[in-house]
Enzyme design. Structure first.
Site, PDB file in Angstrom:
ATOM      1  N   LEU A 169     -33.794   6.978  -9.963  1.00 25.83           N
ATOM      2  CA  LEU A 169     -32.950   6.536 -11.065  1.00 25.83           C
ATOM      3  C   LEU A 169     -33.574   5.254 -11.591  1.00 25.83           C
ATOM      4  O   LEU A 169     -33.998   4.398 -10.810  1.00 25.83           O
ATOM      5  CB  LEU A 169     -31.516   6.275 -10.593  1.00 25.83           C
ATOM      6  CG  LEU A 169     -30.697   7.492 -10.148  1.00 25.83           C
ATOM      7  CD1 LEU A 169     -29.303   7.053  -9.711  1.00 25.83           C
ATOM      8  CD2 LEU A 169     -30.589   8.514 -11.265  1.00 25.83           C
ATOM      9  N   ASP A 170     -33.642   5.119 -12.916  1.00 29.54           N
ATOM     10  CA  ASP A 170     -34.220   3.924 -13.505  1.00 29.54           C
ATOM     11  C   ASP A 170     -33.517   2.673 -12.975  1.00 29.54           C
ATOM     12  O   ASP A 170     -32.361   2.723 -12.532  1.00 29.54           O
ATOM     13  CB  ASP A 170     -34.102   3.954 -15.026  1.00 29.54           C
ATOM     14  CG  ASP A 170     -34.868   5.112 -15.640  1.00 29.54           C
ATOM     15  OD1 ASP A 170     -35.796   5.622 -14.975  1.00 29.54           O
ATOM     16  OD2 ASP A 170     -34.541   5.492 -16.783  1.00 29.54           O
ATOM     17  N   LYS A 171     -34.189   1.552 -13.057  1.00 25.36           N
ATOM     18  CA  LYS A 171     -33.633   0.302 -12.546  1.00 25.36           C
ATOM     19  C   LYS A 171     -32.290  -0.026 -13.182  1.00 25.36           C
ATOM     20  O   LYS A 171     -31.389  -0.560 -12.520  1.00 25.36           O
ATOM     21  CB  LYS A 171     -34.624  -0.843 -12.790  1.00 25.36           C
ATOM     22  CG  LYS A 171     -34.255  -2.145 -12.100  1.00 25.36           C
ATOM     23  CD  LYS A 171     -35.367  -3.170 -12.250  1.00 25.36           C
ATOM     24  CE  LYS A 171     -35.021  -4.459 -11.516  1.00 25.36           C
ATOM     25  NZ  LYS A 171     -36.107  -5.476 -11.624  1.00 25.36           N
ATOM     26  N   HIS A 230     -37.858   8.828 -17.363  1.00 24.07           N
ATOM     27  CA  HIS A 230     -36.910   8.383 -18.398  1.00 24.07           C
ATOM     28  C   HIS A 230     -36.400   9.560 -19.239  1.00 24.07           C
ATOM     29  O   HIS A 230     -36.189   9.415 -20.451  1.00 24.07           O
ATOM     30  CB  HIS A 230     -37.555   7.360 -19.338  1.00 24.07           C
ATOM     31  CG  HIS A 230     -37.863   6.037 -18.701  1.00 24.07           C
ATOM     32  ND1 HIS A 230     -37.115   5.490 -17.684  1.00 24.07           N
ATOM     33  CD2 HIS A 230     -38.868   5.145 -18.949  1.00 24.07           C
ATOM     34  CE1 HIS A 230     -37.628   4.322 -17.332  1.00 24.07           C
ATOM     35  NE2 HIS A 230     -38.694   4.093 -18.072  1.00 24.07           N
TER      36      HIS A 230
END
Length: 268
Positions: free
Chosen positions: A105-107, A220
């Protein structure tokens, strides 16, 4: 008879110390097997049948471990990072050396993250060929037109060699007071106070909320799919993987072990 393992390896893998440390503990007579003190490091113990006692408690070996983490923003989905805290840092008190997050999961993305040491299950959950649903709540700056939603469902050109796989998308915006509450209501997640202040600035331009279902996990991907239609994702949360949903009692940064039923649901 079950699987057998050397006594020193068992203690080390259960977090009772390094291999050299547990060998010392054994030689000093601090470990018993089935009620008898044992000083043989190489003794093979039956993981299912033998009772190993060290430090006044029974040592129980778990081949695979499964944790559900509600990943917070600002945390990196990795086993180690030189600059930021990782998701493994949030598993306080757990033995993490063989654990890894299943996918990333993206930051700045929150939500359901499976952490385990079961490599085979992790591979199957991430493989597009297995068609495992991953559901997200996405707050965006521009509502999609009906024709764009249809293209979203069929596959989107995000600049890769091929279109994304077909995806699910559903409008879930309701009459909530804040964007954060919209996302919370859509996900069925109980929210703590102060959420509006925390996310207000970063969610500037918020217009609509969608539930998005993917069966792949490109870099993303959700953000790039909306960007292909001129819409920016300002808040993103994963709410489920397969048939297992994020536990609504977990606040961001909290975790718990998966139940046996949840593990079996992921394996189906």
């Amino acid at each position: 008879m079950g699987e057998k393992m050397r006594l020193d390896r068992l203690l080390a893998e259960c977090g009772e110390g390094t291999r050299s440390e547990v060998k010392t503990y054994i030689k000093k007579g601090r470990v018993s097997v089935n009620g008898a003190v044992v000083k043989d490091n190489g003794l093979k113990v039956d993981l299912a049948e033998d009772e190993v006692i060290f430090g006044g408690h029974r040592v129980v070996y778990e081949k695979f471990r499964y944790f559900m983490l509600n990943k917070p923003q600002g945390c990196v989905s990795a086993t180690r990072d030189g600059l930021s805290a990782t998701v493994l840092d949030l598993l306080n008190g757990e033995i993490t050396r063989d654990l890894f997050p299943v996918g990333r999961l993206d930051k700045d993305t929150e939500g359901f993250l499976l952490i385990t040491n079961d490599g085979q299950l992790g591979h199957e959950l991430l493989s597009p060929r297995k068609h495992v649903d991953k559901c997200y709540i996405a707050c965006v700056t521009k509502a999609l037109e009906p024709a764009q939603i249809e293209k979203f469902r069929q596959g989107v050109d995000v600049g890769d060699d091929k279109l994304t796989m077909p995806a699910g998308i559903e409008l879930v915006t309701g009459a909530a007071a804040t964007p954060y509450e919209v996302a919370a209501a859509a996900a069925g997640i109980i929210r703590r106070s102060g959420a509006t202040e925390k996310y207000g600035e970063s969610m500037a331009g918020f217009q609509e909320t969608y539930k998005v279902t993917l069966q792949e996990g490109r870099y993303h991907q959700v953000k790039r799919m909306f960007e292909a239609f001129g819409s920016k994702v300002v808040y993103l949360k994963r709410i489920s993987m397969g048939d297992v949903c994020l536990d609504e009692s977990l606040a961001p940064g909290e975790y718990r072990r998966l139940t046996e039923d949840e593990v079996e649901a992921l394996r189906r």
